[in-house]
Design a protein around this motif. Structure first.
Motif, short mmCIF file in Angstrom:
data_model
loop_
_atom_site.label_atom_id
_atom_site.label_comp_id
_atom_site.label_asym_id
_atom_site.label_seq_id
_atom_site.Cartn_x
_atom_site.Cartn_y
_atom_site.Cartn_z
N GLU B 44 -9.45 -3.79 0.04
CA GLU B 44 -8.78 -4.95 0.65
C GLU B 44 -7.92 -5.67 -0.38
OE1 GLU B 44 -11.53 -7.30 3.70
OE2 GLU B 44 -12.58 -6.65 1.92
N SER B 45 -7.08 -6.53 0.12
CA SER B 45 -6.30 -7.38 -0.75
C SER B 45 -7.24 -8.26 -1.58
CB SER B 45 -5.40 -8.26 0.10
OG SER B 45 -4.50 -8.92 -0.71
N GLY B 46 -6.99 -8.34 -2.87
CA GLY B 46 -7.83 -9.17 -3.72
C GLY B 46 -9.04 -8.46 -4.27
N LEU B 99 5.99 -0.32 -10.16
CA LEU B 99 5.53 -1.62 -9.68
C LEU B 99 5.70 -1.72 -8.18
CD1 LEU B 99 7.06 -3.92 -12.39
CD2 LEU B 99 4.78 -2.95 -12.28
N GLN B 100 5.02 -2.72 -7.65
CA GLN B 100 4.92 -2.87 -6.21
C GLN B 100 6.26 -3.05 -5.50
OE1 GLN B 100 1.67 -5.21 -5.21
NE2 GLN B 100 2.25 -5.57 -3.11
N ASP B 101 7.10 -3.96 -6.01
CA ASP B 101 8.27 -4.35 -5.21
C ASP B 101 9.57 -3.76 -5.76
OD1 ASP B 101 10.08 -5.50 -3.58
OD2 ASP B 101 9.26 -7.51 -3.73
N ASN B 281 -16.09 -14.60 -2.10
CA ASN B 281 -15.46 -15.46 -3.08
C ASN B 281 -15.88 -14.98 -4.47
OD1 ASN B 281 -14.65 -17.44 -4.77
ND2 ASN B 281 -15.85 -19.08 -3.82
N LEU B 282 -14.94 -14.46 -5.22
CA LEU B 282 -15.29 -13.83 -6.50
C LEU B 282 -15.73 -14.84 -7.54
CD1 LEU B 282 -12.58 -11.06 -6.82
CD2 LEU B 282 -14.97 -10.84 -6.20
N LEU B 283 -15.43 -16.12 -7.30
CA LEU B 283 -15.89 -17.14 -8.24
C LEU B 283 -17.39 -17.36 -8.09
CD1 LEU B 283 -13.07 -19.79 -8.10
CD2 LEU B 283 -13.90 -18.63 -10.14
N1 LIG Z 1 -3.84 -15.01 -13.03
C1 LIG Z 1 -4.95 -15.04 -12.28
N2 LIG Z 1 -5.81 -16.07 -12.40
C2 LIG Z 1 -6.93 -16.12 -11.65
N3 LIG Z 1 -7.27 -15.18 -10.77
C3 LIG Z 1 -6.47 -14.13 -10.60
C4 LIG Z 1 -5.26 -14.01 -11.34
N4 LIG Z 1 -4.65 -12.88 -10.96
C5 LIG Z 1 -5.44 -12.31 -10.02
N5 LIG Z 1 -6.55 -13.05 -9.80
C6 LIG Z 1 -7.63 -12.73 -8.89
O1 LIG Z 1 -8.09 -11.46 -9.20
C7 LIG Z 1 -8.50 -10.76 -8.02
C8 LIG Z 1 -7.92 -9.38 -7.99
O2 LIG Z 1 -6.51 -9.45 -7.82
P1 LIG Z 1 -5.60 -8.15 -7.65
O3 LIG Z 1 -4.20 -8.61 -7.76
O4 LIG Z 1 -6.06 -7.10 -8.60
O5 LIG Z 1 -5.91 -7.70 -6.15
P2 LIG Z 1 -5.33 -6.45 -5.39
O6 LIG Z 1 -6.50 -5.62 -5.04
O7 LIG Z 1 -4.26 -5.80 -6.16
O8 LIG Z 1 -4.77 -7.10 -4.07
P3 LIG Z 1 -3.41 -6.73 -3.28
O9 LIG Z 1 -3.76 -5.58 -2.43
O10 LIG Z 1 -3.16 -7.96 -2.47
O11 LIG Z 1 -2.37 -6.45 -4.29
C9 LIG Z 1 -8.08 -11.62 -6.86
O12 LIG Z 1 -9.23 -12.21 -6.30
C10 LIG Z 1 -7.20 -12.68 -7.45
O13 LIG Z 1 -7.46 -13.89 -6.80
#
Ligand SMILES: Nc1ncnc2c1ncn2[C@@H]1O[C@H](COP(=O)(O)OP(=O)(O)OP(=O)(O)O)[C@@H](O)[C@H]1O
Ligand SMILES: [Mg+2]
Lengths: 290, 330, 304
Positions: B44-46, B99-101, B281-283
């Protein structure tokens, strides 16, 4: 409509203590108090001469306590009292001048952005013409031909600063005009001045506020420069720029003469600029690069 | 698997130090990538996919994000430990990244040819003595950019989205990297161009014998493109294995849920399955298995102890108490 | 490109006509020039003869036409005080002003750019805060005050540099630094924020992915993009600097156009004021055009 947008603007200022711009307030508060109360809180009559006591350094440096905090000038006048009295001219000119410029510039911006046509052409060419002259030169030219005095200086400041409002507001109006509710209001046959007042003005007033606060510091400096060059308010009114100009002859002997009025000037301008930055960051971040 | 892996990630941990506390964006990720293999990284995202990629190539945000533990072993050495200047020689040359975009990742003020050519200037390759612009044209041709002589002199804003993406791929290929990381390379492209690009990527990967890490949300893409797949959830890999097996017989309830969320052809009218609940919530992660609050098969032990990774002899592994994977003990 | 330049030149010319109109009106408003040209006890007939000679008996629009025609031929009349053609007087003082402005701009551009880039690269550290604080302060310092303070400390108290006049490079240093301070601060602040915007983009990340070193990323890939808004500001600052020469040249007794203008204004020497302001407006307009053309060089998306 009005209350809603204003409420939003207020909310965007943040909440709690962050709603107050701490540094700008700390810097500007004493100047505002000086400007309003002026001679009432000055320890001495700023015009009272005392040749015996002329060119004394700040009293706390020569162990004389608090008698003359910023020293005395070549006529024995108390520099501290004169700095306090000078706040009035500086603040009046900049606030009233930028205010008048705002009224004129906002109207010009609204008219040229909303109606377009020949009014826009004329106004914007006028802006172009004025902007092809350095502001200080325009101010000098006006002061030299129209004369000096408080209202003349205010007029000069207003003339110099209206163009920025006109330009920024015109751009804003052009974009707000395209929004759905404005288009709708026009389709429904609302009269132009109703649309302008109810729908457009509330949406662009934030930008005007930001422009005003960003120009305040520049206006303070312009007033000071004019009075430094002898084209500002005239005696008996006291102006910081004038005090600094008078100090030119005493650079080798009395550093406090140019230093303290300049310090007051710097504090005022710094406060105004920081207030402007603060407002811009909260109300209108896209003005950042302009 | 008798050969040493090209890239081996061991217990990677990358934390974000936020004002609200430490966020474990990558929390003990391990995987191996063998020569010529391609691996899909889904979640999932995040869930931390981008964070894993950025940690490998050591390009994390300057402030507040740091890799605090683990190893990234690339051709026999831990690249987390080497100096920044040595790392610069690894970037682009050994490990490339897309990169993504695509619309944003080309510099607007330089010509495309200049930007591709920069790879050859930064990483001079002794075996190839031809002039740089020749090689630029070759690599642009390789990614199927029409009339490259003319295109190389143009600026990115004169390119379509798909062509920009292929230019980005050309930049990555120009370094002839051993590993190519592609972080959601197609999300901002429309579907037909997506497929085209993925085919191109696959083809080039096989031609050059690169390893590929393909980050995506889309299990369909993984099925078409990758040999292996790793499923990430809340900063951890919860399941890895050969694509066919994982997709046919998911061992982790989260993978299963992801598969059910894919719309099926002919399945019109049936409601699309959604994973219940929100990502953690990862925190303040839940105790035990991070997926347990949303898991249909949760057991009491799931809320107490984090399940370990159980691996079988075919390279399949899952971190779930309920999985039926027969663990092989070394 | 050529059509754009020509169009802009035409608009600039129109603006110049507008500026001359403003100057013309300002001059009319300020009173009867014969009061200045002739002694107080001159006879009314002499005054009238003078008015006819100056063309002041003609209708006002005709007067403006005549003024405009002469102005385009470079004839602004004779200086009342110096009794010589106003334009040649102004031109004779121009090199000193340009020299000063050029040095000041160089100082401002170098310091503004370097400190802005440094602050952006050191973002979040104490150095960044320090640079930002100094620059915010620098923006609030009035030019004339800085000038006096520098004279007082550097020249009078320490005796390091001359206080005024024109001669060696050292004479130029203090006034140039004085003039450079505000623009340097403004440029630094904008460079920092612009560079931070750029450094957060994907193409900068890609530059890093390619294996560029940090300094190449900033100076090659970042600076050119970041400088696009900065160039506009630099143009405005350079133009303002030319305005500020009025103040700075007065303080440092620098014999340039700025000092000439203020002397002429105080002495009501209007032909000189007109000539000088028209010339400066022309330079101002030229600079703006230059900035627009530079834009096209920096940003390939802009094609005229
Ligand atoms: N600079 C930052 N400071 C604090 N938290 C961060 C930072 N960058 C990313 N995160 C957190 O780290 C986690 C992982 O982020 P990441 O960008 O790797 O997700 P992703 O799997 O690539 O998601 P997506 O599919 O949306 O790209 C997320 O929960 C995000 O909130
Ligand atoms: Mg991502």
């Amino acid at each position: 409509m009005n209350t809603v947008t204003n409420g939003l603007a207020w909310a965007r200022l943040g909440s709690g203590w962050r709603r107050l711009p701490i540094f700008p307030v700390i810097l500007l508060a004493p100047m505002v108090i000086f400007g309003i109360l002026g001679t009432h809180i000055a320890p001495y009559d700023p015009g009272a001469t005392n040749p015996v006591n002329a060119l004394k350094p700040p009293s706390w440096l020569i162990g004389e306590g608090f008698s003359h905090l910023f020293g005395t000038d070549y006529l024995g006048r108390d520099v501290f009292s004169r700095v306090i009295a000078g706040a009035r001219a500086s603040l009046t000119v900049s606030v009233v001048g930028v205010g008048i410029a705002g009224c004129v510039g906002i109207c010009a911006g609204l008219v040229s952005g909303y109606f377009g046509g020949w009014a826009e052409t004329i106004l914007m060419r006028l802006v172009d013409i004025q902007m092809s002259m350095p502001p200080i030169l325009l101010a000098l030219l006006l002061s030299a031909s129209l004369g000096t005095g408080l209202w003349m200086v205010i007029f000069v400041v207003a003339v110099v600063f209206w163009t920025n409002y006109a330009r920024v507001l015109r751009g804003e109006v052009l974009s707000v005009r395209q929004r759905d509710y404005v288009v709708m209001a026009r389709v429904l046959g609302c009269r132009s001045h109703t649309i302008l007042r109810r729908h457009i003005l509330p949406n662009v007033i934030d930008s005007a506020l930001v422009v005003a606060s960003l120009q305040l510091g520049a206006a303070v400096i312009l007033e000071a420069s004019l009075s430094f060059l002898g084209l500002g308010v005239q005696p008996p009114a006291i102006a910081w720029g004038k005090m600094i100009a008078e100090a030119k002859l005493y650079l080798a002997t009395a550093w406090w003469l140019p230093f303290f009025p300049g310090l007051a000037l710097v504090i005022t301008v710094l406060g105004a600029n920081m207030l402007g930055d603060w407002l811009r960051d909260r109300l209108d971040p896209k003005l950042r690069n302009s | 698997m008798q050969y040493d892996p090209v890239l081996s990630v061991r217990n990677l941990e990358t934390h974000c130090f936020t004002p609200k506390g430490v966020l474990k964006a990558v929390d003990g990720v391990s995987f191996d990538l063998h020569s010529g293999q391609s691996m899909g990284l889904v979640g999932e995202s995040g869930s931390g996919k981008s964070m894993v990629c950025n940690s490998i190539i050591r390009l994390l945000p300057r402030h507040g994000v740091r890799t605090v533990g683990g190893q990234v072993i690339f051709s026999g050495r831990d690249i987390l430990g080497i100096s920044e200047s040595e790392m610069r020689r690894v970037r682009g040359r050994e490990i490339g990244m897309i990169l993504q975009d695509p619309l944003m990742s080309l510099n607007p003020v330089f010509t495309v040819g200049n930007q591709v050519g920069e790879m050859y200037r930064l990483h001079p390759q002794a075996e190839d003595g031809r002039p740089i612009h020749q090689r630029v044209l070759d690599v642009l041709r390789k990614v199927a950019i029409p009339s490259p002589e003319q295109r190389a002199r143009q600026y990115p804003f004169q390119f379509s989205g798909g062509m920009r993406q292929r230019t980005v791929a050309a930049i990555a290929l120009a370094g002839r990297p051993k590993v190519l990381i592609a972080d959601e390379p197609t999300t901002s492209l429309d579907v037909t161009i997506q497929d085209q690009f993925l085919c191109l990527l696959k083809e080039l990967q096989e031609q050059e014998g690169m390893c590929l890490i393909l980050v995506t949300h889309d299990l369909g893409i993984v099925a078409e493109t990758c040999d292996n797949v790793a499923v990430m959830y809340a900063g951890r890999i919860v399941e890895v294995g050969p694509v066919r097996e994982v997709l046919m017989r998911p061992a982790h309830p989260y993978t299963e849920a992801l598969l059910r969320a894919i719309p099926k052809p002919g399945g019109r009218g049936t409601r699309l399955y959604q994973i219940d609940g929100e990502p953690p919530n990862l925190l303040d992660p839940p105790p035990g298995c991070p997926f347990q609050p949303r898991c249909a098969r949760a057991m009491p032990i799931c809320a107490r102890t984090t399940p370990p990774m159980k691996a079988d002899e075919n390279g399949r592994a899952a971190a779930c108490w309920a999985s039926d994977i027969e663990e092989v003990r070394a | 490109m050529l059509t754009f330049t020509l169009k802009r030149l035409a608009i600039g010319l129109l603006c110049l006509v507008g500026v001359s109109l403003i100057i013309f009106v300002a001059m009319r408003v300020s009173g009867d020039p014969t009061l200045l040209l002739l002694p107080d006890d001159a006879l009314p007939e002499d005054r009238h003869a003078m008015r006819v000679q100056l063309g002041l008996d003609l209708p006002v629009p005709v007067q403006f036409g005549v003024f405009l025609e002469n102005a385009f031929l470079g004839d602004f009349g004779n200086s009342i005080r110096w009794k010589m053609p106003a334009m040649s007087l102004v031109l004779s003082r121009l090199p000193a002003t340009l020299q000063l402005a050029a040095l000041a701009f160089l100082i401002a551009a170098v310091f503004g750019l370097l400190s802005g880039v440094a602050a952006a690269r050191l973002r979040g550290t104490v150095y960044d805060s320090l640079i930002r604080f100094v620059m915010t302060l620098g923006l609030a310092l009035p030019v004339f005050w800085i000038g006096l303070m520098l004279i007082m400390t550097v020249s009078v108290n320490m005796g390091l540099l001359p206080t005024s006049g024109r001669g060696t490079f050292w004479h130029m240093l203090l006034p140039a630094v004085t003039m450079a301070l505000n623009p340097a601060a403004a440029l630094s602040r904008l460079t920092r924020s612009s560079m931070l915007n750029v450094l957060g983009t994907d193409y900068i990340k890609l530059a890093r992915v390619k294996g560029n070193s940090d300094s190449r990323v900033v100076w090659k890939h970042g600076l050119r993009n970041a400088s696009i808004p900065v160039v506009t500001l630099a143009g405005i600052q350079l133009a303002n600097m030319i305005g500020n020469t009025v103040v700075v040249e007065t303080i440092f007794a620098w014999p340039g156009t700025g000092k000439l203008i203020i002397d002429a204004i105080l002495a009501r020497d209007f032909p000189v004021v007109q000539a000088a302001i028209c010339l400066i407006a022309a330079i101002y307009i030229g600079l703006n055009l230059l900035v627009d053309l530079l834009y096209g060089v920096l940003d390939p998306q802009i094609r005229y």
